[in-house]
Design a protein around this motif. Structure first.
Motif, PDB file in Angstrom:
ATOM      1  N   ALA A  99       0.837  -1.204   0.000  1.00 60.61           N
ATOM      2  CA  ALA A  99       0.000   0.000   0.000  1.00 60.61           C
ATOM      3  C   ALA A  99       0.867   1.247   0.000  1.00 60.61           C
ATOM      4  N   GLN A 100       0.497   2.205  -0.839  1.00 61.50           N
ATOM      5  CA  GLN A 100       1.215   3.465  -0.927  1.00 61.50           C
ATOM      6  C   GLN A 100       0.307   4.603  -0.459  1.00 61.50           C
ATOM      7  N   GLY A 101       0.902   5.606   0.177  1.00 61.34           N
ATOM      8  CA  GLY A 101       0.135   6.749   0.635  1.00 61.34           C
ATOM      9  C   GLY A 101      -0.578   6.475   1.949  1.00 61.34           C
ATOM     10  N   ARG A 102      -1.568   7.280   2.239  1.00 61.68           N
ATOM     11  CA  ARG A 102      -2.285   7.191   3.503  1.00 61.68           C
ATOM     12  C   ARG A 102      -3.204   5.970   3.520  1.00 61.68           C
ATOM     13  N   ILE A 103      -3.333   5.362   4.697  1.00 61.49           N
ATOM     14  CA  ILE A 103      -4.243   4.243   4.871  1.00 61.49           C
ATOM     15  C   ILE A 103      -5.675   4.777   4.900  1.00 61.49           C
ATOM     16  N   ALA A 104      -6.550   4.145   4.138  1.00 66.31           N
ATOM     17  CA  ALA A 104      -7.915   4.640   4.007  1.00 66.31           C
ATOM     18  C   ALA A 104      -8.777   4.228   5.189  1.00 66.31           C
ATOM     19  N   TYR A 105      -9.946   4.836   5.253  1.00 67.44           N
ATOM     20  CA  TYR A 105     -10.954   4.515   6.269  1.00 67.44           C
ATOM     21  C   TYR A 105     -11.348   3.042   6.134  1.00 67.44           C
ATOM     22  N   GLY A 106     -11.404   2.349   7.269  1.00 68.83           N
ATOM     23  CA  GLY A 106     -11.726   0.929   7.266  1.00 68.83           C
ATOM     24  C   GLY A 106     -10.597   0.070   7.776  1.00 68.83           C
ATOM     25  N   TRP A 107      -9.388   0.627   7.774  1.00 65.76           N
ATOM     26  CA  TRP A 107      -8.211  -0.054   8.292  1.00 65.76           C
ATOM     27  C   TRP A 107      -7.564   0.801   9.391  1.00 65.76           C
ATOM     28  N   VAL A 108      -6.778   0.168  10.233  1.00 69.25           N
ATOM     29  CA  VAL A 108      -6.028   0.902  11.256  1.00 69.25           C
ATOM     30  C   VAL A 108      -5.018   1.792  10.553  1.00 69.25           C
ATOM     31  N   ARG A 109      -5.032   3.076  10.863  1.00 68.26           N
ATOM     32  CA  ARG A 109      -4.229   4.040  10.101  1.00 68.26           C
ATOM     33  C   ARG A 109      -2.884   4.374  10.722  1.00 68.26           C
ATOM     34  N   ARG A 110      -2.623   3.947  11.942  1.00 66.83           N
ATOM     35  CA  ARG A 110      -1.324   4.207  12.559  1.00 66.83           C
ATOM     36  C   ARG A 110      -1.102   3.204  13.694  1.00 66.83           C
ATOM     37  N   GLY A 111       0.177   3.118  14.149  1.00 66.86           N
ATOM     38  CA  GLY A 111       0.495   2.213  15.240  1.00 66.86           C
ATOM     39  C   GLY A 111       0.984   0.859  14.763  1.00 66.86           C
ATOM     40  N   GLU A 112       1.167  -0.052  15.690  1.00 69.06           N
ATOM     41  CA  GLU A 112       1.728  -1.361  15.366  1.00 69.06           C
ATOM     42  C   GLU A 112       0.760  -2.239  14.570  1.00 69.06           C
ATOM     43  N   HIS A 113      -0.544  -1.941  14.657  1.00 67.37           N
ATOM     44  CA  HIS A 113      -1.536  -2.716  13.921  1.00 67.37           C
ATOM     45  C   HIS A 113      -1.980  -2.007  12.638  1.00 67.37           C
ATOM     46  N   LYS A 114      -1.164  -1.122  12.145  1.00 70.01           N
ATOM     47  CA  LYS A 114      -1.472  -0.356  10.943  1.00 70.01           C
ATOM     48  C   LYS A 114      -1.766  -1.291   9.773  1.00 70.01           C
ATOM     49  N   GLY A 115      -2.875  -1.054   9.103  1.00 66.68           N
ATOM     50  CA  GLY A 115      -3.254  -1.852   7.946  1.00 66.68           C
ATOM     51  C   GLY A 115      -4.247  -2.953   8.250  1.00 66.68           C
ATOM     52  N   GLN A 116      -4.504  -3.222   9.518  1.00 66.84           N
ATOM     53  CA  GLN A 116      -5.481  -4.246   9.867  1.00 66.84           C
ATOM     54  C   GLN A 116      -6.900  -3.678   9.782  1.00 66.84           C
ATOM     55  N   LEU A 117      -7.864  -4.574   9.546  1.00 66.01           N
ATOM     56  CA  LEU A 117      -9.248  -4.144   9.406  1.00 66.01           C
ATOM     57  C   LEU A 117      -9.811  -3.631  10.730  1.00 66.01           C
ATOM     58  N   VAL A 118     -10.643  -2.600  10.618  1.00 60.59           N
ATOM     59  CA  VAL A 118     -11.433  -2.127  11.743  1.00 60.59           C
ATOM     60  C   VAL A 118     -12.866  -2.574  11.471  1.00 60.59           C
ATOM     61  N   PRO A 119     -13.375  -3.571  12.175  1.00 61.88           N
ATOM     62  CA  PRO A 119     -14.678  -4.170  11.814  1.00 61.88           C
ATOM     63  C   PRO A 119     -15.813  -3.171  11.666  1.00 61.88           C
ATOM     64  N   ASP A 120     -15.951  -2.243  12.620  1.00 66.89           N
ATOM     65  CA  ASP A 120     -17.055  -1.284  12.548  1.00 66.89           C
ATOM     66  C   ASP A 120     -16.938  -0.391  11.314  1.00 66.89           C
ATOM     67  N   GLU A 121     -15.737   0.083  11.047  1.00 68.30           N
ATOM     68  CA  GLU A 121     -15.537   0.930   9.874  1.00 68.30           C
ATOM     69  C   GLU A 121     -15.727   0.132   8.593  1.00 68.30           C
ATOM     70  N   ALA A 122     -15.284  -1.120   8.577  1.00 64.24           N
ATOM     71  CA  ALA A 122     -15.459  -1.957   7.395  1.00 64.24           C
ATOM     72  C   ALA A 122     -16.939  -2.157   7.088  1.00 64.24           C
TER      73      ALA A 122
END
Length: 354
Positions: A99-122
């Protein structure tokens, strides 16, 4: 354009400052044209422009100016080479599914779990795609989310622009998108497909992240998005906006309840007839809603009133001109009478007081 640099040149030329001290040349000028503009002013005002490093270069000297020109060209080449290498790295990472650029809504956008799904947002993302396919617009989806109190990605409230960007983002289907300088064709603003990278067989490249919607649903949304754009007059592949419907009385007409300016509204009935009207905005947009008037009838009434007003003004103006013409005629007659008497006074005849 560098506004502050241009201000520095103006201050040096106008004597606001007595000179310029820079840490290093590449912190002062970025392009050869900037350097030449600075040199022109230095030669004119004869004020020093000196560096704090690199042998204390002073552009008031001929030899230092020649050295500065060579250093500026070399720095520009180095900068362009770096930009090219970085762009190639981004393209290579995108082709490898990173993934390039900013992480979109629906995934964790920062921290050690960056890129993982956020169930509620998904779940919200899936609902956006499904509601759009059920006939809802980006505006109606945003309005429903605001009414339900759903927290938006990075703003106080949801907006149609925010929803539209999410609908056009192919990353939600796990597909790789890239908009860098090494694209063969430039992406278009209104088309999500133009951002997708494809392999040699013409298949979309898939990323290393977990998708939120299926590629089938994403594809259906893209086709539906284009269909709606064409319906309002935007050609296929065109990045422009829909033809503007001009409303002459936009925010001039006022709501009788809240005194908010009425806005233009256009919709198409089931029969296919297009109806234009002026409506009071909803409470979400500062109005009260419930007030509407047909645009053609309102504009025709105002046009008739304006024509009557202008004709009245024209008649008044013509009357004024007639009166002025009479006054001018009387003054001309008086002048014709006075002119011989003035001529006599200049030759010794009787004098007339003006």
């Amino acid at each position: 354009m560098r506004p502050e640099f241009r201000q520095l040149l103006a201050d040096l030329a106008n004597g606001v400052i007595d000179g310029v001290i820079f840490y290093d040349l590449d912190r002062l000028v970025r392009q050869p044209q900037d350097l030449e503009d600075l040199i022109d002013i230095v030669e004119y005002v004869k004020r020093p422009v000196t560096g704090a490093t690199g042998g204390r270069m002073n552009l008031i000297n001929d030899s230092d100016r020649h050295m500065a020109r060579m250093m500026c060209v070399m720095a520009l080449k180095s900068s362009e080479d770096t930009a090219r290498r970085v762009a190639r790295q981004h393209l290579s990472a995108a082709q490898n599914g990173i993934a390039q650029g900013r992480i979109a809504y629906g995934w964790v956008r920062r921290g050690e779990h960056k890129g993982q799904l956020v169930p509620d947002e998904a779940d919200v993302v899936v609902r956006i795609f499904q509601d759009f396919m059920s006939g809802e617009s980006a505006y109606s989806i945003a309005r429903a989310f605001n009414a339900e109190g759903i927290k938006p990605p990075a703003a106080r409230t949801w907006s149609s622009t925010m929803v539209a960007k999410m609908l056009r983002n192919p990353r939600y289907a796990g597909m790789v998108s890239y908009a860098g300088k090494h694209r063969v064709q430039a992406p278009t603003a209104g088309d999500g497909w133009s951002l997708v990278l494809f392999d040699d067989q013409g298949r979309p490249l898939l990323g290393s992240w977990e998708p939120i919607v299926t590629p089938k649903l994403c594809s259906q949304v893209q086709f539906e998005w284009q269909r709606r754009r064409q319906k309002v007059g935007i050609k296929l592949g065109d990045s422009g906006t829909a033809p503007v419907n001009k409303y002459l009385l936009f925010e001039i007409l006022r709501c009788s309840k809240c005194h908010r300016g009425l806005v233009g509204h256009r919709y198409q009935r089931k029969s296919g007839k297009v109806v234009q009207s002026y409506i009071c905005p909803s409470s979400e947009r500062g109005g009260r809603g419930g007030i509407a008037i047909a645009a053609p009838a309102a504009e025709a009434a105002v046009e008739e009133a304006m024509n009557a007003f202008l004709h009245k003004q024209l008649r008044t103006s013509q009357t004024g001109l007639d009166q002025s013409a009479g006054t001018i005629t009387a003054l001309q007659a008086r002048w014709d009478q006075e002119l011989p008497r003035r001529a006599n006074s200049s030759t010794g005849g009787p004098r007339v007081a003006a």
